[in-house]
Write a protein that holds these residues in place. Structure first.
Motif, PDB file in Angstrom:
ATOM      1  N   PRO A 198       0.950  -1.234  -0.077  1.00 29.10           N
ATOM      2  CA  PRO A 198      -0.036  -0.025  -0.043  1.00 29.10           C
ATOM      3  C   PRO A 198       0.958   1.427  -0.037  1.00 29.10           C
ATOM      4  N   PRO A 199       0.331   2.408  -0.754  1.00 30.44           N
ATOM      5  CA  PRO A 199       1.445   3.543  -0.727  1.00 30.44           C
ATOM      6  C   PRO A 199       0.887   4.537   0.410  1.00 30.44           C
ATOM      7  N   ASP A 200       0.120   4.134   1.229  1.00 34.88           N
ATOM      8  CA  ASP A 200      -0.182   4.956   2.435  1.00 34.88           C
ATOM      9  C   ASP A 200       1.011   5.487   3.117  1.00 34.88           C
ATOM     10  N   GLY A 201       1.156   6.885   3.315  1.00 30.19           N
ATOM     11  CA  GLY A 201       2.595   7.286   4.027  1.00 30.19           C
ATOM     12  C   GLY A 201       3.653   7.279   3.397  1.00 30.19           C
ATOM     13  N   ARG A 202       3.911   6.840   1.957  1.00 28.12           N
ATOM     14  CA  ARG A 202       4.835   6.627   1.353  1.00 28.12           C
ATOM     15  C   ARG A 202       4.994   7.645   0.009  1.00 28.12           C
ATOM     16  N   PRO A 203       5.217   8.930   0.167  1.00 27.19           N
ATOM     17  CA  PRO A 203       5.069   9.717  -1.084  1.00 27.19           C
ATOM     18  C   PRO A 203       5.872   9.643  -2.109  1.00 27.19           C
ATOM     19  N   MET A 204       7.127   9.005  -2.162  1.00 26.58           N
ATOM     20  CA  MET A 204       8.044   9.008  -3.084  1.00 26.58           C
ATOM     21  C   MET A 204       7.320   7.629  -3.883  1.00 26.58           C
ATOM     22  N   TYR A 205       7.351   6.529  -3.026  1.00 27.27           N
ATOM     23  CA  TYR A 205       6.873   5.335  -3.534  1.00 27.27           C
ATOM     24  C   TYR A 205       5.426   5.537  -4.211  1.00 27.27           C
ATOM     25  N   ALA A 206       4.528   6.139  -3.785  1.00 25.25           N
ATOM     26  CA  ALA A 206       3.308   6.348  -4.434  1.00 25.25           C
ATOM     27  C   ALA A 206       3.406   7.174  -5.697  1.00 25.25           C
ATOM     28  N   ALA A 207       4.257   8.155  -5.807  1.00 23.84           N
ATOM     29  CA  ALA A 207       4.607   8.890  -7.037  1.00 23.84           C
ATOM     30  C   ALA A 207       4.988   7.914  -8.052  1.00 23.84           C
ATOM     31  N   LEU A 208       5.962   7.106  -7.780  1.00 28.49           N
ATOM     32  CA  LEU A 208       6.603   6.123  -8.728  1.00 28.49           C
ATOM     33  C   LEU A 208       5.626   5.036  -9.170  1.00 28.49           C
ATOM     34  N   ARG A 209       4.748   4.652  -8.129  1.00 27.58           N
ATOM     35  CA  ARG A 209       3.858   3.431  -8.218  1.00 27.58           C
ATOM     36  C   ARG A 209       2.704   3.834  -9.355  1.00 27.58           C
ATOM     37  N   ALA A 210       2.434   5.313  -9.448  1.00 22.39           N
ATOM     38  CA  ALA A 210       1.278   5.593  -9.984  1.00 22.39           C
ATOM     39  C   ALA A 210       1.688   5.480 -11.497  1.00 22.39           C
ATOM     40  N   LEU A 211       2.801   5.358 -12.031  1.00 19.89           N
ATOM     41  CA  LEU A 211       3.468   5.520 -13.295  1.00 19.89           C
ATOM     42  C   LEU A 211       2.946   4.031 -13.953  1.00 19.89           C
ATOM     43  N   PRO A 212       2.811   3.882 -15.073  1.00 23.51           N
ATOM     44  CA  PRO A 212       2.465   2.368 -15.723  1.00 23.51           C
ATOM     45  C   PRO A 212       4.027   1.752 -15.915  1.00 23.51           C
ATOM     46  N   ALA A 213       3.958   0.571 -15.416  1.00 22.46           N
ATOM     47  CA  ALA A 213       4.987  -0.329 -15.620  1.00 22.46           C
ATOM     48  C   ALA A 213       5.443  -0.419 -17.367  1.00 22.46           C
ATOM     49  N   PRO A 214       6.654  -0.558 -17.506  1.00 21.62           N
ATOM     50  CA  PRO A 214       7.363  -0.632 -18.833  1.00 21.62           C
ATOM     51  C   PRO A 214       6.790  -2.013 -19.282  1.00 21.62           C
ATOM     52  N   ASP A 215       6.639  -2.091 -20.644  1.00 20.67           N
ATOM     53  CA  ASP A 215       6.298  -3.358 -21.467  1.00 20.67           C
ATOM     54  C   ASP A 215       7.677  -4.271 -21.367  1.00 20.67           C
ATOM     55  N   ASP A 216       8.759  -3.731 -21.733  1.00 25.57           N
ATOM     56  CA  ASP A 216       9.982  -4.667 -21.870  1.00 25.57           C
ATOM     57  C   ASP A 216      10.384  -5.266 -20.459  1.00 25.57           C
ATOM     58  N   VAL A 217      11.159  -6.387 -20.637  1.00 25.05           N
ATOM     59  CA  VAL A 217      11.597  -7.176 -19.543  1.00 25.05           C
ATOM     60  C   VAL A 217      12.578  -6.231 -18.566  1.00 25.05           C
ATOM     61  N   VAL A 218      13.728  -5.724 -19.489  1.00 26.98           N
ATOM     62  CA  VAL A 218      14.548  -4.829 -18.271  1.00 26.98           C
ATOM     63  C   VAL A 218      13.911  -3.719 -17.984  1.00 26.98           C
ATOM     64  N   GLY A 219      12.890  -2.991 -18.678  1.00 28.56           N
ATOM     65  CA  GLY A 219      12.209  -1.819 -18.005  1.00 28.56           C
ATOM     66  C   GLY A 219      11.602  -2.371 -16.990  1.00 28.56           C
ATOM     67  N   ARG A 220      10.735  -3.361 -16.777  1.00 29.56           N
ATOM     68  CA  ARG A 220      10.000  -3.859 -15.716  1.00 29.56           C
ATOM     69  C   ARG A 220      10.945  -4.068 -14.585  1.00 29.56           C
ATOM     70  N   LEU A 221      12.015  -4.648 -14.903  1.00 26.41           N
ATOM     71  CA  LEU A 221      13.146  -5.108 -13.673  1.00 26.41           C
ATOM     72  C   LEU A 221      13.524  -3.547 -13.090  1.00 26.41           C
TER      73      LEU A 221
END
Length: 272
Positions: free
Chosen positions: A125-148
């Motif tokens: 959960p992103p509660d109380g974690r602003p940097m994590y929440a901001a990055l988590r809101a971005l879509p994950a890349p499609d390519d394997v290395v990008g996802r890693l």
């Protein structure tokens, strides 16, 4: 889960730190028009926050000297946009990991490791974690290395948010955290990379405040109380970093660790 969180930190941190340990990310950011490393650092890391003010970025990054963030934010957004910075950072880190991992990039094992890491990284959960929440809101890349890389970045920011909580719980300021780490490593604070550039009087004031609180002894090294604070900070950081891995089955966690071990070793051993 504390030992799990610590072991995962050891395995994930080399991948998450690729923006700061390889040349390709800098080259991708310089292509946007930047001319110095710290502009690329602040643009790349702060980009998920959008056009946040210097005050907000300073609070979330926590460990920069007064005025340092304001020398780069919002100036960097006159050179590029947050969206372009995110894309360039991903491009450069992907290029670095492809160079380092070589033939492993196309292996089913790497794809499985990236998927498991992303499952953990996006499962907290992103509660109380602003940097994590901001990055988590971005879509994950499609390519394997990008996802890693995206998964490793998520876990790095998740842990970082928790680390700030741990520092605040112990009353350790941002610059004091660098002094604490340096002395714990057996390095004089004046030589530590993140603070060695500070004016001597400013650094002496930080160290003096820690000495008055009993964290540093008369010999200039950590006192017993200072070492105890450092240990409690690390223990609480590990505790707060454990949650992402709770969404994995024990067998998945074991598989993830096995998959990450050679990748982390390759990144650590790779020349820039």
């Amino acid at each position: 889960m504390r030992s799990t969180a610590r072991r995962m930190f050891e395995l994930v941190e080399p991948i998450g730190a690729v923006p700061y340990s390889t040349h390709e990310p800098n080259e991708a950011m310089f292509a946007l028009g930047f001319t110095n490393y710290w502009d690329t650092y602040f643009a790349g890391r702060a980009a998920p926050l959008g056009l946040a003010t210097a005050e907000v970025v300073d609070a979330l990054f926590y460990n920069f000297a007064p005025g340092e963030v304001a020398r780069h934010i919002p100036k960097v957004w006159r050179t590029t946009t947050p969206e372009a910075a995110i894309a360039a950072r991903r491009l450069g880190c992907g290029n670095a990991l492809r160079r380092i991992l070589g033939e492993r990039v196309d292996s089913p094992a790497l794809a499985r490791t990236a998927d498991l890491l992303l499952k953990a990284a996006s499962g907290a959960p992103p509660d109380g974690r602003p940097m994590y929440a901001a990055l988590r809101a971005l879509p994950a890349p499609d390519d394997v290395v990008g996802r890693l890389f995206h998964a490793a970045s998520l876990l790095r920011e998740h842990r970082g948010d928790g680390h700030i909580v741990a520092l605040r719980t112990e009353g350790v300021g941002g610059l004091e955290a660098h002094v604490l780490l340096a002395l714990d490593m057996g390095m004089p604070a004046e030589r530590f990379g993140r603070i060695h550039h500070l004016p001597a009087a400013q650094l002496a004031e930080v160290i003096g405040g820690m000495r008055r609180r009993g964290l540093i002894g008369d010999d200039g090294w950590l006192s017993d109380a200072g070492r105890a604070v450092k240990q409690r900070v690390e223990a609480l950081t590990d505790d707060l970093a454990a949650q992402p891995y709770e969404c994995l089955q024990p067998s998945e966690l074991d598989e993830l660790m096995v998959g990450l071990e050679p990748l982390a070793a390759l990144v650590l051993a790779a020349p820039d």
